[in-house]
Design an enzyme around this catalytic site. Structure first.
Site, mmCIF file in Angstrom:
data_model
loop_
_atom_site.group_PDB
_atom_site.id
_atom_site.type_symbol
_atom_site.label_atom_id
_atom_site.label_comp_id
_atom_site.label_asym_id
_atom_site.label_seq_id
_atom_site.Cartn_x
_atom_site.Cartn_y
_atom_site.Cartn_z
ATOM 1 N N ASP A 181 23.045 37.614 81.410
ATOM 2 C CA ASP A 181 23.148 38.227 80.082
ATOM 3 C C ASP A 181 24.382 39.133 80.031
ATOM 4 O OD1 ASP A 181 22.720 39.612 77.653
ATOM 5 O OD2 ASP A 181 20.541 39.455 77.887
ATOM 6 N N SER A 187 16.185 41.466 72.213
ATOM 7 C CA SER A 187 17.379 42.289 72.080
ATOM 8 C C SER A 187 17.066 43.569 71.298
ATOM 9 C CB SER A 187 18.490 41.467 71.435
ATOM 10 O OG SER A 187 19.752 42.093 71.572
ATOM 11 N N HIS A 236 21.980 35.801 77.209
ATOM 12 C CA HIS A 236 21.230 36.590 76.234
ATOM 13 C C HIS A 236 20.270 35.711 75.422
ATOM 14 C CE1 HIS A 236 20.501 40.293 74.199
ATOM 15 N NE2 HIS A 236 20.930 39.878 73.017
#
Length: 271
Positions: free
Chosen positions: A223, A98, A251
């Site tokens: 995601d 991320s 995610h």
């Protein structure tokens, strides 16, 4: 083994170093708003396979110092450089999830990939987490602004809401609370400041073209934070990269499909 590394005067970064005698090294950079413990299922599995796994807590998060400043991608990339130099790391795989993926990309461009032989991106927030006139695939700017406002107003509820969109697979209440508690370890100001950096950071588009090491891109197709078109943009922007879609992941692909995740990462590091 856990210890601290000074990255600038008055700022120490916490590092967890597993299997220091491992034959190959992976340096993990966690995503917002967690810390190195988000990779504990990777540390366990890959450590058993003989890899050295190093997880750092970025400034403001986990066990690291929480200064009032220094939450730009540039500064966080410089912190990684300080860790790499302090540990005298060479020919490592740098892995980022991320926001940590975005910071890893910035590190590769800003520090010319110092000490890094391979790059692995996990649901990376790049080249832009938010939608822009020339990039319509991210979150709406307003959604991030709401996260920032909620951080200042009721951070625990913001963390609960974020956790609800993090995983695609069902997770137990206990695991959801484990993730929630990681977020609470961060400083309020750091949590907000990193989110604000998502709004301002545009240089990752050019950073992608500066990466010249083998790159693996792992990304869940479900995601809802860093949507799958971001992974396709990374794949297009990084020459010779390999994109592996995770069909049953959101995610949190490192947990949603952790066996597949660990296998893909171990295979890439060993190649």
């Amino acid at each position: 083994m856990g210890y601290y590394i000074c990255v600038e005067t008055g700022v120490n970064i916490y590092v967890e170093d597993i299997n220091r005698e491992g034959r190959r090294t992976i340096l993990f950079v966690h995503g917002w708003p967690a810390n190195h413990r988000m990779f504990e299922y990777q540390f366990a599995a890959l450590g058993r396979q003989g890899y050295r796994c190093i997880g750092l807590d970025t400034r403001g998060f986990g066990n690291s110092d929480k200064p009032a400043h220094g939450y730009s991608y540039d500064r966080m990339a410089d912190d990684i450089r300080a860790v790499v130099e302090a540990l005298q790391l060479q020919d490592i795989t740098l892995g980022g999830h991320s926001t940590g993926g975005g910071v890893a990309i910035r590190y590769m461009a800003r520090h010319n990939g110092y000490g890094v032989a391979k790059l692995a991106l996990f649901a990376a927030a790049a080249p832009s987490l938010i939608q822009r006139p020339y990039f319509p695939y991210g979150l709406q700017r307003q959604a991030v602004e709401q996260i920032i406002a909620a951080t200042h107003n009721d951070r625990p509820q913001m963390l609960r809401d974020f956790g609800n969109m993090f995983f695609f697979q069902h997770v137990t209440e206990a695991l959801a609370d484990w993730f929630f508690q990681m977020g609470l370890q961060a400083a309020n100001w750091a949590t907000a400041a990193v989110a604000e950096s998502w709004l301002d950071e545009e240089e990752l588009f050019t950073d992608l073209g500066k990466i010249n090491v083998p790159t693996l891109i792992l990304h869940g197709i479900h995601d809802r934070v860093c949507r799958f078109p971001l992974a396709e943009a990374q794949h297009q922007g990084i020459a010779g990269s390999r994109l592996v879609p995770f069909e049953e992941s959101g995610h949190g692909l490192f947990y949603d499909q952790r066996d597949k995740f660990n296998e893909e990462l171990a295979r890439f590091v060993a190649e």
